[in-house]
Design a protein around this motif. Structure first.
Motif, PDB file in Angstrom:
ATOM      1  N   THR A 131      73.258 -57.194 -17.935  1.00  0.00           N
ATOM      2  CA  THR A 131      72.377 -56.305 -17.190  1.00  0.00           C
ATOM      3  C   THR A 131      71.123 -57.037 -16.718  1.00  0.00           C
ATOM      4  O   THR A 131      70.566 -56.731 -15.660  1.00  0.00           O
ATOM      5  N   GLY A 132      70.680 -58.036 -17.503  1.00  0.00           N
ATOM      6  CA  GLY A 132      69.480 -58.788 -17.158  1.00  0.00           C
ATOM      7  C   GLY A 132      69.609 -59.604 -15.885  1.00  0.00           C
ATOM      8  O   GLY A 132      68.602 -60.038 -15.315  1.00  0.00           O
ATOM      9  N   TYR A 133      70.839 -59.822 -15.442  1.00  0.00           N
ATOM     10  CA  TYR A 133      71.070 -60.566 -14.197  1.00  0.00           C
ATOM     11  C   TYR A 133      71.165 -59.635 -12.992  1.00  0.00           C
ATOM     12  O   TYR A 133      71.365 -60.085 -11.873  1.00  0.00           O
ATOM     13  N   MET A 134      71.055 -58.322 -13.239  1.00  0.00           N
ATOM     14  CA  MET A 134      71.072 -57.350 -12.147  1.00  0.00           C
ATOM     15  C   MET A 134      69.647 -57.042 -11.700  1.00  0.00           C
ATOM     16  O   MET A 134      68.699 -57.164 -12.469  1.00  0.00           O
ATOM     17  N   ASP A 135      69.494 -56.615 -10.464  1.00  0.00           N
ATOM     18  CA  ASP A 135      68.208 -56.099 -10.011  1.00  0.00           C
ATOM     19  C   ASP A 135      68.005 -54.699 -10.576  1.00  0.00           C
ATOM     20  O   ASP A 135      68.962 -53.936 -10.734  1.00  0.00           O
ATOM     21  N   ARG A 136      66.751 -54.369 -10.871  1.00  0.00           N
ATOM     22  CA  ARG A 136      66.476 -52.993 -11.272  1.00  0.00           C
ATOM     23  C   ARG A 136      66.304 -52.147 -10.013  1.00  0.00           C
ATOM     24  O   ARG A 136      65.414 -52.400  -9.203  1.00  0.00           O
ATOM     25  N   LYS A 137      67.177 -51.167  -9.847  1.00  0.00           N
ATOM     26  CA  LYS A 137      67.098 -50.299  -8.666  1.00  0.00           C
ATOM     27  C   LYS A 137      66.042 -49.220  -8.848  1.00  0.00           C
ATOM     28  O   LYS A 137      65.214 -48.986  -7.973  1.00  0.00           O
ATOM     29  N   ARG A 138      66.099 -48.554  -9.994  1.00  0.00           N
ATOM     30  CA  ARG A 138      65.102 -47.539 -10.300  1.00  0.00           C
ATOM     31  C   ARG A 138      65.295 -47.062 -11.739  1.00  0.00           C
ATOM     32  O   ARG A 138      66.292 -47.376 -12.400  1.00  0.00           O
ATOM     33  N   ASN A 139      64.322 -46.305 -12.216  1.00  0.00           N
ATOM     34  CA  ASN A 139      64.462 -45.636 -13.502  1.00  0.00           C
ATOM     35  C   ASN A 139      65.419 -44.460 -13.372  1.00  0.00           C
ATOM     36  O   ASN A 139      65.484 -43.810 -12.313  1.00  0.00           O
ATOM     37  N   LEU A 140      66.128 -44.159 -14.434  1.00  0.00           N
ATOM     38  CA  LEU A 140      66.874 -42.907 -14.488  1.00  0.00           C
ATOM     39  C   LEU A 140      65.902 -41.773 -14.801  1.00  0.00           C
ATOM     40  O   LEU A 140      64.938 -41.947 -15.549  1.00  0.00           O
ATOM     41  N   THR A 141      66.131 -40.616 -14.211  1.00  0.00           N
ATOM     42  CA  THR A 141      65.316 -39.453 -14.505  1.00  0.00           C
ATOM     43  C   THR A 141      65.752 -38.850 -15.844  1.00  0.00           C
ATOM     44  O   THR A 141      66.821 -39.151 -16.361  1.00  0.00           O
ATOM     45  N   PHE A 142      64.896 -38.001 -16.400  1.00  0.00           N
ATOM     46  CA  PHE A 142      65.196 -37.453 -17.726  1.00  0.00           C
ATOM     47  C   PHE A 142      66.514 -36.676 -17.731  1.00  0.00           C
ATOM     48  O   PHE A 142      67.274 -36.724 -18.693  1.00  0.00           O
ATOM     49  N   ASP A 143      66.805 -35.964 -16.636  1.00  0.00           N
ATOM     50  CA  ASP A 143      68.025 -35.161 -16.605  1.00  0.00           C
ATOM     51  C   ASP A 143      69.261 -36.035 -16.405  1.00  0.00           C
ATOM     52  O   ASP A 143      70.356 -35.681 -16.875  1.00  0.00           O
ATOM     53  N   GLU A 144      69.114 -37.172 -15.739  1.00  0.00           N
ATOM     54  CA  GLU A 144      70.248 -38.104 -15.616  1.00  0.00           C
ATOM     55  C   GLU A 144      70.581 -38.726 -16.973  1.00  0.00           C
ATOM     56  O   GLU A 144      71.764 -38.918 -17.317  1.00  0.00           O
ATOM     57  N   ILE A 145      69.556 -39.041 -17.758  1.00  0.00           N
ATOM     58  CA  ILE A 145      69.799 -39.545 -19.110  1.00  0.00           C
ATOM     59  C   ILE A 145      70.486 -38.467 -19.948  1.00  0.00           C
ATOM     60  O   ILE A 145      71.450 -38.747 -20.682  1.00  0.00           O
ATOM     61  N   TYR A 146      70.009 -37.252 -19.822  1.00  0.00           N
ATOM     62  CA  TYR A 146      70.638 -36.132 -20.533  1.00  0.00           C
ATOM     63  C   TYR A 146      72.094 -35.979 -20.110  1.00  0.00           C
ATOM     64  O   TYR A 146      72.973 -35.755 -20.953  1.00  0.00           O
ATOM     65  N   ASP A 147      72.367 -36.120 -18.811  1.00  0.00           N
ATOM     66  CA  ASP A 147      73.734 -36.009 -18.316  1.00  0.00           C
ATOM     67  C   ASP A 147      74.669 -37.004 -19.000  1.00  0.00           C
ATOM     68  O   ASP A 147      75.804 -36.680 -19.347  1.00  0.00           O
TER      69      ASP A 147
END
Length: 356
Positions: A131-147
């Motif tokens: 994962t460290g070799y990937m670009d960070r696109k964005r944070n996951l939102t709280f509801d996406e983590i819950y999903d």
């Protein structure tokens, strides 16, 4: 903790799951709906896990239409699922705008653990982690983590006829760089009208963001904390984990002690063994010195899982056994954690959205 209302990126409609009860009730009353509809909608959003307003079949068609006109429901959906020979299940999820993120179900005789992600990609660039070799696109939102957790829980019930027992934030991304969403997700996961899981069964793993570790203490969190250590001194840690250059071991030890003083929550060290890098008895001695400076409950010694893009190797069995025996001889509570899901790239450090 109040959830911040944010806008759906695709159509600019407010995300319904970011509304407070009061906001949603005000909307329902404004369109002439009864108060009991609030509870029905909440059940669909958090317990029945509706992926769209059309799924809310005990609501009238007109109410579903009103909801879809005023709000968005950007739920995660399952893209692909892979099954390991050892029972591990890796799932790649789609976000509403088409990004991919992975989560893993790890079953044992005693536990069913969900390993979940907090970011799409990662910005920390740890040299041993896919994962460290990937670009960070964005944070996951709280509801996406819950999903992620809700969908993996459904898999656990379907495959093993048992609910999840544990959650670890050890997937893609650095949880403490998505602090507010991770804590909001845990609040919802532990809520009675969510998944009602005890926070003591949740572990958040960090590569070492000292400021945020202290903030966890100030916020009085109830979950466990794991530090991804992986090297016993600053020189070696700098080499494989760039974050150590701004969050060195002295600073991290101070932050961990602060966290424990504030919360008394369990702390674990995670330590991947790399051949001819951090697996000598001298390395073990230095690890023991760190262990004795923090009220850590456990040191997880982890098998390295090779990735194509890195040159690290796993030590042979005798070397791992020597390392473990040395720790045990010096009264370190250590456990050798064997890899799970290697055949589907679901093991520690392998999540990178590979495959079809």
């Amino acid at each position: 903790m109040g959830f911040v209302l944010y806008l759906c990126r695709m159509n600019q409609l407010p995300n319904i799951r970011a509304l407070s009860n009061e906001q949603l009730l005000t909307f329902l009353e404004s369109i002439g709906e009864k108060k009991f509809r609030l509870q029905q909608i909440k059940e669909w959003l958090w317990q029945k896990h509706a992926a769209s307003f059309d799924d809310m079949t005990n609501l009238s068609k007109s109410l579903r239409q009103q909801l879809s006109e005023h709000f968005s429901l950007p739920a995660l959906t399952i893209d692909t699922t892979q099954y390991s020979a050892d029972g591990t299940v890796k799932t790649r999820f789609n976000t509403h705008e088409g990004y991919k993120v992975e989560g893993v179900l790890i079953p044992t005789d005693e536990r069913r653990t969900a390993c979940v992600s907090s970011q799409i990609g990662c910005s920390l660039s740890c040299k041993f982690c896919a994962t460290g070799y990937m670009d960070r696109k964005r944070n996951l939102t709280f509801d996406e983590i819950y999903d992620q957790v809700a969908l993996i829980n459904q898999q656990s019930e379907s495959l093993f006829e048992k609910k999840l027992t544990n959650i670890v934030f050890m997937g893609m991304g650095e949880p403490l760089l998505n602090y507010n969403n991770v804590l909001a997700a845990i609040e919802r996961i532990t809520a009675e009208d969510g998944l009602h899981m005890s926070p003591r069964r949740i572990t958040v793993s960090t590569a070492g963001v000292a400021k945020q570790i202290k903030k966890l203490g100030d916020d009085g969190v109830k979950f466990k904390l794991a530090l991804s250590l992986h090297a016993p001194n600053d020189a070696k840690r700098n080499e494989i984990m760039p974050i150590n250059e701004t969050n060195n071991l002295k600073v991290l030890i101070e932050a961990l002690n602060y966290f424990y003083a504030k919360t008394k929550n369990e702390i674990t060290f995670e330590y991947i063994l790399f051949k001819n890098f951090n697996d000598s008895l001298k390395d073990a001695d230095e690890l023991i010195k760190i262990y004795r400076q923090v009220p850590a409950d456990l040191v997880n010694i982890i098998e390295y899982n090779p990735i194509d893009i890195a040159t690290f190797q796993k030590p042979d069995e005798p070397a791992m056994e020597r390392f473990m025996q040395y720790l045990e001889k010096h009264k370190v509570n250590a456990r050798l954690r064997r890899s799970r899901g290697k055949d589907i790239d679901a093991a520690c450090g392998q999540l990178a959205n590979k495959g079809k």
